[in-house]
Write a protein that holds these residues in place. Structure first.
Motif, PDB file in Angstrom:
ATOM      1  N   PHE A  23     -49.977   7.359 -16.809  1.00 18.15           N
ATOM      2  CA  PHE A  23     -50.955   7.380 -17.900  1.00 18.15           C
ATOM      3  C   PHE A  23     -50.251   7.341 -19.249  1.00 18.15           C
ATOM      4  CE2 PHE A  23     -49.788  11.798 -18.192  1.00 18.15           C
ATOM      5  CZ  PHE A  23     -50.255  12.292 -19.405  1.00 18.15           C
ATOM      6  N   TRP A  24     -51.023   6.986 -20.241  1.00 16.47           N
ATOM      7  CA  TRP A  24     -50.530   6.966 -21.619  1.00 16.47           C
ATOM      8  C   TRP A  24     -51.489   7.761 -22.491  1.00 16.47           C
ATOM      9  CZ3 TRP A  24     -52.888   5.380 -26.097  1.00 16.47           C
ATOM     10  CH2 TRP A  24     -52.079   5.391 -27.236  1.00 16.47           C
ATOM     11  N   SER A  25     -50.941   8.493 -23.467  1.00 11.42           N
ATOM     12  CA  SER A  25     -51.744   9.291 -24.384  1.00 11.42           C
ATOM     13  C   SER A  25     -51.316   9.029 -25.817  1.00 11.42           C
ATOM     14  CB  SER A  25     -51.591  10.780 -24.072  1.00 11.42           C
ATOM     15  OG  SER A  25     -52.264  11.570 -25.038  1.00 11.42           O
ATOM     16  N   ASP A  26     -52.276   9.018 -26.724  1.00 13.35           N
ATOM     17  CA  ASP A  26     -51.947   8.875 -28.142  1.00 13.35           C
ATOM     18  C   ASP A  26     -51.397  10.169 -28.713  1.00 13.35           C
ATOM     19  OD1 ASP A  26     -54.410  10.129 -27.841  1.00 13.35           O
ATOM     20  OD2 ASP A  26     -55.126   9.489 -29.803  1.00 13.35           O
ATOM     21  N   LEU A  27     -51.625  11.280 -28.030  1.00 11.48           N
ATOM     22  CA  LEU A  27     -51.099  12.577 -28.467  1.00 11.48           C
ATOM     23  C   LEU A  27     -50.352  13.206 -27.301  1.00 11.48           C
ATOM     24  CD1 LEU A  27     -54.150  13.954 -30.475  1.00 11.48           C
ATOM     25  CD2 LEU A  27     -51.971  13.238 -31.423  1.00 11.48           C
ATOM     26  N   ALA A  28     -49.145  12.711 -27.070  1.00 10.95           N
ATOM     27  CA  ALA A  28     -48.372  13.159 -25.913  1.00 10.95           C
ATOM     28  C   ALA A  28     -48.067  14.643 -25.965  1.00 10.95           C
ATOM     29  CB  ALA A  28     -47.078  12.347 -25.831  1.00 10.95           C
ATOM     30  N   SER A  29     -48.007  15.202 -27.167  1.00 11.53           N
ATOM     31  CA  SER A  29     -47.650  16.615 -27.308  1.00 11.53           C
ATOM     32  C   SER A  29     -48.858  17.538 -27.216  1.00 11.53           C
ATOM     33  CB  SER A  29     -46.942  16.846 -28.652  1.00 11.53           C
ATOM     34  OG  SER A  29     -47.816  16.535 -29.732  1.00 11.53           O
ATOM     35  N   ALA A  30     -50.070  16.991 -27.138  1.00  9.66           N
ATOM     36  CA  ALA A  30     -51.274  17.821 -27.071  1.00  9.66           C
ATOM     37  C   ALA A  30     -51.330  18.570 -25.742  1.00  9.66           C
ATOM     38  CB  ALA A  30     -52.518  16.957 -27.252  1.00  9.66           C
ATOM     39  N   TYR A  31     -51.967  19.729 -25.766  1.00  5.99           N
ATOM     40  CA  TYR A  31     -52.031  20.560 -24.561  1.00  5.99           C
ATOM     41  C   TYR A  31     -52.700  19.809 -23.412  1.00  5.99           C
ATOM     42  CZ  TYR A  31     -52.901  24.458 -21.431  1.00  5.99           C
ATOM     43  OH  TYR A  31     -52.935  25.275 -20.332  1.00  5.99           O
ATOM     44  N   LEU A  49     -46.247   7.870 -19.816  1.00  5.71           N
ATOM     45  CA  LEU A  49     -45.476   6.708 -20.251  1.00  5.71           C
ATOM     46  C   LEU A  49     -45.298   6.742 -21.764  1.00  5.71           C
ATOM     47  CD1 LEU A  49     -47.321   3.962 -18.169  1.00  5.71           C
ATOM     48  CD2 LEU A  49     -45.107   5.009 -17.643  1.00  5.71           C
ATOM     49  N   PRO A  50     -44.160   6.284 -22.267  1.00  2.18           N
ATOM     50  CA  PRO A  50     -43.953   6.242 -23.717  1.00  2.18           C
ATOM     51  C   PRO A  50     -44.764   5.124 -24.361  1.00  2.18           C
ATOM     52  CG  PRO A  50     -42.103   5.221 -22.605  1.00  2.18           C
ATOM     53  CD  PRO A  50     -42.973   5.794 -21.525  1.00  2.18           C
ATOM     54  N   THR A  51     -45.058   5.276 -25.639  1.00  2.00           N
ATOM     55  CA  THR A  51     -45.793   4.260 -26.381  1.00  2.00           C
ATOM     56  C   THR A  51     -44.919   3.039 -26.625  1.00  2.00           C
ATOM     57  OG1 THR A  51     -47.171   5.895 -27.498  1.00  2.00           O
ATOM     58  CG2 THR A  51     -46.944   3.766 -28.583  1.00  2.00           C
ATOM     59  N   PRO A  69     -48.652   0.984 -22.935  1.00  2.00           N
ATOM     60  CA  PRO A  69     -47.706   0.408 -21.969  1.00  2.00           C
ATOM     61  C   PRO A  69     -48.443  -0.361 -20.877  1.00  2.00           C
ATOM     62  CG  PRO A  69     -47.218   2.724 -22.374  1.00  2.00           C
ATOM     63  CD  PRO A  69     -48.526   2.444 -23.024  1.00  2.00           C
ATOM     64  N   LEU A  70     -47.849  -1.449 -20.446  1.00  2.00           N
ATOM     65  CA  LEU A  70     -48.501  -2.328 -19.484  1.00  2.00           C
ATOM     66  C   LEU A  70     -48.703  -1.661 -18.133  1.00  2.00           C
ATOM     67  CD1 LEU A  70     -49.597  -5.206 -19.624  1.00  2.00           C
ATOM     68  CD2 LEU A  70     -47.450  -6.009 -18.650  1.00  2.00           C
ATOM     69  N   LYS A  71     -47.907  -0.631 -17.820  1.00  2.00           N
ATOM     70  CA  LYS A  71     -47.997   0.012 -16.507  1.00  2.00           C
ATOM     71  C   LYS A  71     -49.030   1.135 -16.453  1.00  2.00           C
ATOM     72  CE  LYS A  71     -43.227  -0.966 -15.056  1.00  2.00           C
ATOM     73  NZ  LYS A  71     -41.955  -0.352 -14.579  1.00  2.00           N
ATOM     74  N   ALA A  72     -49.715   1.407 -17.567  1.00  2.00           N
ATOM     75  CA  ALA A  72     -50.651   2.527 -17.609  1.00  2.00           C
ATOM     76  C   ALA A  72     -51.899   2.241 -16.777  1.00  2.00           C
ATOM     77  CB  ALA A  72     -51.050   2.823 -19.047  1.00  2.00           C
ATOM     78  N   ASN A  73     -52.200   3.123 -15.821  1.00  2.00           N
ATOM     79  CA  ASN A  73     -53.438   3.018 -15.061  1.00  2.00           C
ATOM     80  C   ASN A  73     -54.535   3.920 -15.625  1.00  2.00           C
ATOM     81  OD1 ASN A  73     -53.024   1.077 -12.997  1.00  2.00           O
ATOM     82  ND2 ASN A  73     -51.611   2.475 -11.996  1.00  2.00           N
ATOM     83  N   LEU A  74     -54.140   4.867 -16.478  1.00  6.88           N
ATOM     84  CA  LEU A  74     -55.090   5.751 -17.146  1.00  6.88           C
ATOM     85  C   LEU A  74     -54.713   5.839 -18.611  1.00  6.88           C
ATOM     86  CD1 LEU A  74     -57.246   8.044 -17.453  1.00  6.88           C
ATOM     87  CD2 LEU A  74     -55.495   9.640 -16.627  1.00  6.88           C
ATOM     88  N   ILE A  75     -55.686   5.649 -19.474  1.00  8.93           N
ATOM     89  CA  ILE A  75     -55.500   5.859 -20.913  1.00  8.93           C
ATOM     90  C   ILE A  75     -56.259   7.128 -21.273  1.00  8.93           C
ATOM     91  CG2 ILE A  75     -55.878   4.917 -23.208  1.00  8.93           C
ATOM     92  CD1 ILE A  75     -55.865   2.140 -21.951  1.00  8.93           C
ATOM     93  N   PHE A  76     -55.545   8.101 -21.833  1.00  6.74           N
ATOM     94  CA  PHE A  76     -56.116   9.416 -22.109  1.00  6.74           C
ATOM     95  C   PHE A  76     -55.878   9.725 -23.581  1.00  6.74           C
ATOM     96  CE2 PHE A  76     -56.118  14.106 -22.051  1.00  6.74           C
ATOM     97  CZ  PHE A  76     -57.279  14.358 -21.334  1.00  6.74           C
TER      98      PHE A  76
END
Length: 541
Positions: free
Chosen positions: A72-80, A93-95, A135-142
């Motif tokens: 998965f990929w997140s716009d706020l990777a550091s969020a709880y 995954l990294p941005t 990222p192209l490998k992301a199956n979940l966008i959160f």
């Protein structure tokens, strides 16, 4: 010595290769939005819904393909919440820093025809002013946010739905259109329309106002009615006797920010500005165009002498058929920072969003009172009697009815042509001192789930864990909601609230005459900013 002709030959070869590579790169860029979308919108039925455009060759979604990886990929990777998803078995995954995206060639807000495809570099993470590159490998966008704007205010992010992210088959924790009710002014417009729809089918008894009485200052008839209210109050009260009966809210702000008490001074400001010339209600000041005037609940139930509201978490699993769950045991109360005084002009006695409590002792006090609905009942046991009876006959049915009406009133906004889209909310309520009247205050998409009281963190962890369980289920079923019974059997927090796959979609909360579904679009109503670009393309291309 190398001959000049040899040098020229190899230079020519290099130039030709460079030209071919450049042309190849240009040709693989997506076409312009207007060219891409002209004739490629699926289901341009103005009476039903909008849908995603088809991705063109070279776009992200044309290259993305689903895999079995829980990545998965997140716009706020550091969020709880993002960390919680990661700890639940999904790989973060990294941005992407560089890639092709839509950028604006025009500074006019909302001019989506000015968007163009271009290569962007050095994209920043965790900012609400930059485009993200998934990222192209992301199956979940959160994501926490889903409206990303450029420096001129153009909504670039949501113009890329189904092209640059949220591809067909890719899981995404937002439903385009399904957060329209998170804007306070839009919510009131939907409720007014919803009430009219019931009137048109002769079922006026099905709906009563579920928010405190509200005026939209941007609507002339509301503005004029509010001026009449002020005129009556000014005839009755003076500066020393003036009661706090109304508050103002900014439609776009949350957590208590933007709220003002309509005290004597503010009331006279409004009356002077608009009351002297009623025609001015037809040309409201820009700063008031997103303002709501709302009736103040002056007889609130009190905990330790303080005003409070309470939050309920809600999970929209699917838009069509609509499937929604609610978590009755995982919410919490929020107390005001000061003891309640209905005659006080002190903002902190009236607001329950913890906006002031910076004093460590005050914060510790507030942490003690983070009650779910059952604990609210236990606290008021002397006033309400048997807690189980109160929950089963008053609290639960009334809260569920409000939530159901909230979804139904804005359901026409939902972008419903895709599975694998879901969204969870924190919905805030207030209860008065009869312990029988409940009012909807506001709804917040993808709310903060880091509990103020660490001892109660497990309750909000359960919310995120259920969201992850649903993502796991969708991975197993190729993105389809095949059995609501199986899904809810996996959850630990959420229970069924709305299930349009069931014979009784509202599970006994709404009577059959009140269960007619209003899904046809009313294009006179505002729409969720997330689907504004799609509406622009449908209207113009």
């Amino acid at each position: 010595m190398v001959k000049l002709s040899t040098i020229i030959h190899w230079v020519s070869v290099i130039v030709i290769i460079w030209v071919l590579v450049t042309l190849s790169a240009i040709l693989t860029l997506p076409s312009s939005p207007s060219g891409l979308l002209r004739g490629n919108i699926l289901g341009i039925d103005r009476e039903s819904s909008l849908t995603y455009p088809l991705p063109s060759p070279g776009s992200y979604c044309a290259s993305w393909s689903k895999s079995s990886d829980k990545s998965f990929w997140s716009d706020l990777a550091s969020a709880y919440a993002s960390k919680k998803v990661q700890s639940s078995g999904w790989s973060l995954l990294p941005t992407n820093k560089n890639g092709v995206a839509l950028i604006s060639s025009d500074s006019v807000y909302g001019n989506y025809s000015a968007l163009r495809w271009a290569m962007v570099n050095n994209v920043k993470e965790q900012t609400n002013t930059q485009l993200f590159l998934v990222p192209l490998k992301a199956n979940l966008i959160f994501t926490r946010m889903y409206v990303f704007k450029d420096d001129e205010g153009n909504n670039l992010q949501t113009a890329r739905l189904g092209i640059d992210y949220a591809c067909d088959g890719q899981l995404f924790n937002h439903i385009p259109g399904a957060s329209a009710f998170c804007r306070k002014d839009y919510l009131q417009m939907y409720f007014l329309d919803y009430e009219k729809r019931y009137e048109e089918i002769g079922q006026e008894q099905c709906y009563y106002s579920i928010t405190p009485k509200s005026f939209l200052l941007s609507q002339p008839d509301h503005c004029l009615r509010f001026l009449k209210v002020l005129e009556t109050m000014m005839d009755k009260y003076n500066e020393t006797s003036w009661p706090i009966e109304w508050i103002t809210k900014n439609a776009l702000r949350h957590k208590g920010y933007g709220i003002k008490l309509v005290d004597f001074e503010l009331a006279h400001y409004f009356y002077t500005l608009y009351g002297a010339n009623p025609e001015s209600c037809y040309s409201i000041d820009k700063e008031h165009q997103q303002m709501i005037i709302q009736k103040y609940i002056s007889n609130p139930a009190l905990i330790e002498g303080r005003k409070f509201d309470f939050r309920v978490f809600v999970f929209c699993l699917n838009a069509d058929p609509l499937v929604v769950g609610w978590a009755p045991n995982n919410g919490h109360t929020r107390l005001s920072d000061q003891v309640y005084d209905e005659f006080s002009n002190d903002f902190t006695t009236h607001i329950t969003a913890n906006v002031a409590g910076q004093n460590p002792e005050s914060l510790e006090f507030l942490k003690k009172y983070r009650f779910n609905l059952r604990e609210i009942g236990e606290y008021f046991k002397d006033q309400i009697g048997d807690v189980d009876t109160w929950l089963s006959t008053i609290a639960y049915p009334k809260v569920k009815r409000i939530l159901i009406h909230m979804f139904r009133a804005s359901q026409q906004n939902f972008l419903i042509k895709r599975s694998g889209l879901f969204e969870f909310y924190g919905v805030d309520f207030i209860m008065d001192n009869t312990y029988t009247n409940f009012y909807l205050l506001e709804s917040n998409r993808r709310p903060d789930v880091q509990e103020k009281n660490p001892k109660l963190q497990y309750r909000e962890d359960m919310i995120v864990e259920d969201v992850v369980r649903y993502a796991d289920y969708l991975m197993e079923t190729e993105g389809n909601l095949e059995s609501t019974e199986e899904v809810f059997s996996r959850f630990t927090a959420f229970e069924r609230l709305i299930d349009e796959t069931s014979e009784d979609p509202y599970l006994g909360v709404l009577d059959e005459p009140c269960s007619k579904v209003f899904k046809d679009m009313n294009w006179d109503l505002p729409i969720d900013p997330m689907i504004q670009p799609l509406k622009f393309y449908v209207d113009n291309y």
